[in-house]
Motif scaffolding. Structure first.
Motif, PDB file in Angstrom:
ATOM      1  N   GLN A  11       5.358 -23.863 -97.790  1.00  0.00           N
ATOM      2  CA  GLN A  11       4.269 -24.830 -97.835  1.00  0.00           C
ATOM      3  C   GLN A  11       3.542 -24.893 -96.497  1.00  0.00           C
ATOM      4  O   GLN A  11       4.155 -25.080 -95.455  1.00  0.00           O
ATOM      5  CB  GLN A  11       4.823 -26.203 -98.212  1.00  0.00           C
ATOM      6  N   LYS A  12       2.222 -24.770 -96.537  1.00  0.00           N
ATOM      7  CA  LYS A  12       1.410 -24.736 -95.316  1.00  0.00           C
ATOM      8  C   LYS A  12       0.584 -25.998 -95.127  1.00  0.00           C
ATOM      9  O   LYS A  12      -0.032 -26.185 -94.083  1.00  0.00           O
ATOM     10  CB  LYS A  12       0.486 -23.516 -95.359  1.00  0.00           C
ATOM     11  N   SER A  13       0.524 -26.862 -96.156  1.00  0.00           N
ATOM     12  CA  SER A  13      -0.258 -28.096 -96.051  1.00  0.00           C
ATOM     13  C   SER A  13       0.345 -29.124 -96.996  1.00  0.00           C
ATOM     14  O   SER A  13       1.294 -28.841 -97.724  1.00  0.00           O
ATOM     15  CB  SER A  13      -1.727 -27.832 -96.408  1.00  0.00           C
ATOM     16  N   GLY A  14      -0.219 -30.336 -96.983  1.00  0.00           N
ATOM     17  CA  GLY A  14       0.270 -31.375 -97.875  1.00  0.00           C
ATOM     18  C   GLY A  14       0.057 -31.012 -99.338  1.00  0.00           C
ATOM     19  O   GLY A  14      -0.870 -30.283 -99.686  1.00  0.00           O
ATOM     20  N   LEU A  15       0.913 -31.541-100.193  1.00  0.00           N
ATOM     21  CA  LEU A  15       0.861 -31.244-101.628  1.00  0.00           C
ATOM     22  C   LEU A  15       0.638 -32.542-102.396  1.00  0.00           C
ATOM     23  O   LEU A  15       1.442 -33.475-102.299  1.00  0.00           O
ATOM     24  CB  LEU A  15       2.173 -30.581-102.060  1.00  0.00           C
ATOM     25  N   LEU A  16      -0.458 -32.596-103.155  1.00  0.00           N
ATOM     26  CA  LEU A  16      -0.790 -33.790-103.926  1.00  0.00           C
ATOM     27  C   LEU A  16      -0.414 -33.670-105.396  1.00  0.00           C
ATOM     28  O   LEU A  16      -0.324 -34.671-106.101  1.00  0.00           O
ATOM     29  CB  LEU A  16      -2.294 -34.082-103.813  1.00  0.00           C
ATOM     30  N   THR A  17      -0.225 -32.450-105.878  1.00  0.00           N
ATOM     31  CA  THR A  17       0.136 -32.210-107.280  1.00  0.00           C
ATOM     32  C   THR A  17       1.507 -31.549-107.326  1.00  0.00           C
ATOM     33  O   THR A  17       1.673 -30.439-106.822  1.00  0.00           O
ATOM     34  CB  THR A  17      -0.901 -31.300-107.964  1.00  0.00           C
ATOM     35  N   PRO A  18       2.521 -32.196-107.914  1.00  0.00           N
ATOM     36  CA  PRO A  18       3.862 -31.596-107.967  1.00  0.00           C
ATOM     37  C   PRO A  18       3.855 -30.253-108.704  1.00  0.00           C
ATOM     38  O   PRO A  18       3.019 -30.017-109.590  1.00  0.00           O
ATOM     39  CB  PRO A  18       4.682 -32.643-108.729  1.00  0.00           C
ATOM     40  N   LEU A  19       4.780 -29.384-108.331  1.00  0.00           N
ATOM     41  CA  LEU A  19       4.883 -28.060-108.954  1.00  0.00           C
ATOM     42  C   LEU A  19       5.617 -28.168-110.288  1.00  0.00           C
ATOM     43  O   LEU A  19       6.800 -27.836-110.399  1.00  0.00           O
ATOM     44  CB  LEU A  19       5.593 -27.090-108.019  1.00  0.00           C
ATOM     45  N   HIS A  20       4.920 -28.643-111.313  1.00  0.00           N
ATOM     46  CA  HIS A  20       5.488 -28.717-112.651  1.00  0.00           C
ATOM     47  C   HIS A  20       5.228 -27.417-113.400  1.00  0.00           C
ATOM     48  O   HIS A  20       4.170 -26.792-113.218  1.00  0.00           O
ATOM     49  CB  HIS A  20       4.882 -29.884-113.432  1.00  0.00           C
ATOM     50  N   SER A  21       6.159 -27.019-114.245  1.00  0.00           N
ATOM     51  CA  SER A  21       6.055 -25.735-114.934  1.00  0.00           C
ATOM     52  C   SER A  21       4.787 -25.628-115.774  1.00  0.00           C
ATOM     53  O   SER A  21       4.123 -24.583-115.777  1.00  0.00           O
ATOM     54  CB  SER A  21       7.287 -25.523-115.817  1.00  0.00           C
ATOM     55  N   ASP A  22       4.412 -26.704-116.500  1.00  0.00           N
ATOM     56  CA  ASP A  22       3.209 -26.638-117.337  1.00  0.00           C
ATOM     57  C   ASP A  22       1.945 -26.563-116.485  1.00  0.00           C
ATOM     58  O   ASP A  22       0.977 -25.882-116.857  1.00  0.00           O
ATOM     59  CB  ASP A  22       3.157 -27.835-118.297  1.00  0.00           C
ATOM     60  N   THR A  23       1.944 -27.227-115.332  1.00  0.00           N
ATOM     61  CA  THR A  23       0.787 -27.165-114.439  1.00  0.00           C
ATOM     62  C   THR A  23       0.676 -25.775-113.807  1.00  0.00           C
ATOM     63  O   THR A  23      -0.431 -25.247-113.637  1.00  0.00           O
ATOM     64  CB  THR A  23       0.897 -28.230-113.339  1.00  0.00           C
ATOM     65  N   ILE A  24       1.808 -25.188-113.450  1.00  0.00           N
ATOM     66  CA  ILE A  24       1.809 -23.823-112.905  1.00  0.00           C
ATOM     67  C   ILE A  24       1.203 -22.860-113.917  1.00  0.00           C
ATOM     68  O   ILE A  24       0.380 -22.007-113.575  1.00  0.00           O
ATOM     69  CB  ILE A  24       3.237 -23.389-112.526  1.00  0.00           C
ATOM     70  N   MET A  25       1.594 -23.007-115.192  1.00  0.00           N
ATOM     71  CA  MET A  25       1.053 -22.123-116.223  1.00  0.00           C
ATOM     72  C   MET A  25      -0.441 -22.351-116.420  1.00  0.00           C
ATOM     73  O   MET A  25      -1.196 -21.414-116.688  1.00  0.00           O
ATOM     74  CB  MET A  25       1.797 -22.327-117.538  1.00  0.00           C
ATOM     75  N   GLY A  26      -0.900 -23.595-116.303  1.00  0.00           N
ATOM     76  CA  GLY A  26      -2.332 -23.860-116.390  1.00  0.00           C
ATOM     77  C   GLY A  26      -3.099 -23.161-115.280  1.00  0.00           C
ATOM     78  O   GLY A  26      -4.149 -22.544-115.517  1.00  0.00           O
ATOM     79  N   HIS A  27      -2.586 -23.229-114.052  1.00  0.00           N
ATOM     80  CA  HIS A  27      -3.214 -22.526-112.933  1.00  0.00           C
ATOM     81  C   HIS A  27      -3.183 -21.012-113.163  1.00  0.00           C
ATOM     82  O   HIS A  27      -4.157 -20.312-112.848  1.00  0.00           O
ATOM     83  CB  HIS A  27      -2.474 -22.852-111.629  1.00  0.00           C
ATOM     84  N   PHE A  28      -2.065 -20.515-113.711  1.00  0.00           N
ATOM     85  CA  PHE A  28      -1.948 -19.085-113.981  1.00  0.00           C
ATOM     86  C   PHE A  28      -3.036 -18.634-114.955  1.00  0.00           C
ATOM     87  O   PHE A  28      -3.631 -17.549-114.790  1.00  0.00           O
ATOM     88  CB  PHE A  28      -0.556 -18.779-114.558  1.00  0.00           C
ATOM     89  N   SER A 214      -9.629 -27.579-102.409  1.00  0.00           N
ATOM     90  CA  SER A 214     -10.812 -27.155-101.662  1.00  0.00           C
ATOM     91  C   SER A 214     -10.854 -27.776-100.274  1.00  0.00           C
ATOM     92  O   SER A 214     -11.593 -27.318 -99.398  1.00  0.00           O
ATOM     93  CB  SER A 214     -12.086 -27.535-102.430  1.00  0.00           C
ATOM     94  N   SER A 215     -10.050 -28.823-100.066  1.00  0.00           N
ATOM     95  CA  SER A 215      -9.963 -29.461 -98.748  1.00  0.00           C
ATOM     96  C   SER A 215      -8.755 -28.982 -97.956  1.00  0.00           C
ATOM     97  O   SER A 215      -8.463 -29.522 -96.886  1.00  0.00           O
ATOM     98  CB  SER A 215      -9.889 -30.988 -98.914  1.00  0.00           C
ATOM     99  N   GLY A 216      -8.044 -28.007 -98.507  1.00  0.00           N
ATOM    100  CA  GLY A 216      -6.913 -27.432 -97.777  1.00  0.00           C
ATOM    101  C   GLY A 216      -5.551 -27.874 -98.242  1.00  0.00           C
ATOM    102  O   GLY A 216      -4.529 -27.377 -97.749  1.00  0.00           O
ATOM    103  N   TYR A 217      -5.487 -28.801 -99.187  1.00  0.00           N
ATOM    104  CA  TYR A 217      -4.186 -29.241 -99.690  1.00  0.00           C
ATOM    105  C   TYR A 217      -3.621 -28.220-100.691  1.00  0.00           C
ATOM    106  O   TYR A 217      -4.353 -27.454-101.303  1.00  0.00           O
ATOM    107  CB  TYR A 217      -4.304 -30.613-100.340  1.00  0.00           C
TER     108      TYR A 217
END
Length: 329
Positions: A11-28, A214-217
């Motif tokens: 991790q290189k910056s703050g994280l506002l959205t937890p790494l949930h499996s369904d969210t990861i697949m949406g990003h994928f 887009s702000s670096g998070y």
């Protein structure tokens, strides 16, 4: 036949959205659309609902290179056995402390998957005594203002606050040992390679994950994607443990379970966030660590479905996370 892989994340910056499996697949899926086009994405989603190419876990904590897993929700019932009151109190406190643990390691999880509950809980007691050697993440309050573009100054009443999560690089972790990783179970290696899925998964994190990217998070650096051999699942089981956010499917054959759940109020991402109705229907998901007994063992569990927004097609929910076979009585 499936294979298990691990992708380590720094991790290189703050994280506002937890790494949930369904969210990861949406990003994928957004990365897949950019690389292969909308038709390829629609075909991937339709195929995935019947037979997933791969599944992913939620973000798993790491500490000093050691992988930790969500503690299974199952804890055997408390049955006082010592005759002396002081010993009963001690036993009660030990049971309570085990329930307070968030993680277990691979050794403890292997005992649980094999149904060796007494040995597993004894191992948890050992971990509880050394819980300083586990990953820790802390929120850090941030405040920003909304800028009035016409007057080029802060907008009255435009003060906002949010709390991104950071690895706890405190005096107890001066070497920055806390990190995250995801596990990936590949069912169709040929299709996985055709999609360049390994590269796309890395892009999910390297281009920014979740809110305010887009702000670096949500910025990560990805480590090596390699096979993971730390878990020994029983070949024949009658239960499964979820390592991601699981949405039950009618064909899963669940008999009973031990779980905690959440209701997810999803929102469309990327350019679709600006549509007239960007909000998805609420979806119930079982959290990582949820444990279920089933009628018959399956290669995967969960529901991947379309129809998350009224009147719109090809908007999917990926409720089929990475699961582990287990044995229970």
């Amino acid at each position: 036949m499936s294979t298990l892989h691990i992708l380590t994340l720094y991790q290189k910056s703050g994280l506002l959205t937890p790494l949930h499996s369904d969210t990861i697949m949406g990003h994928f899926c957004w990365r897949l659309k950019e690389r292969h086009g909308a038709k390829a994405l629609d075909q991937f989603c339709a195929d995935y609902s019947g037979e997933p190419v791969f599944t992913v876990s939620d973000g798993l904590g790491t500490y000093d290179g050691k992988l930790f897993f969500p503690r299974p929700e199952f804890i055997s019932p408390f049955t006082p056995s010592p005759a002396r009151k002081s010993e009963k109190v001690k036993q009660f406190l030990e049971t309570k402390s085990r329930k307070g643990l968030s993680y277990t390691d691979a050794e403890g999880l292997n005992l649980f998957l094999k149904g060796k509950i007494a040995e597993y809980e004894q191992h948890l007691s050992m971990l509880e005594k050394d819980k300083e050697m586990m990953p820790r993440f802390i929120p850090s309050l941030r405040v920003s203002v909304t800028i009035d573009r016409d007057q080029l100054k802060a907008l009255d009443g435009g003060l906002q606050n949010y709390a991104p999560f950071y690895p706890d690089y405190s005096e107890n972790d001066v070497a920055k040992k806390t990190g995250q990783a995801i596990l990936v179970r590949i069912y169709n290696q040929k299709r996985f390679n055709e999609l360049n899925a390994e590269e796309l998964l890395k892009e999910v994190f390297e281009t920014g994950f979740g809110k305010k990217k887009s702000s670096g998070y949500g910025a990560f650096e990805c480590g090596e994607f390699k096979e993971y051999n730390g878990l020994n699942e029983p070949e024949k089981g009658n239960a499964f443990l979820s390592l991601g956010h699981y949405t039950p499917a009618p064909g899963d054959g669940v008999v009973k379970g031990y779980y905690s759940h959440t209701v997810k109020y999803g929102k469309l991402g990327e350019e679709r966030a600006n549509e007239p109705n960007p909000f998805k229907r609420p979806v119930i998901s079982m959290k990582p660590g949820s444990f279920f007994q089933v009628k018959q063992q399956k290669p995967w569990y969960g529901l991947t479905t379309d129809g998350l927004v009224n009147g719109r097609e090809n908007i999917w929910h990926f409720g089929t996370p990475l699961t582990l076979n287990a044995v229970t009585k």
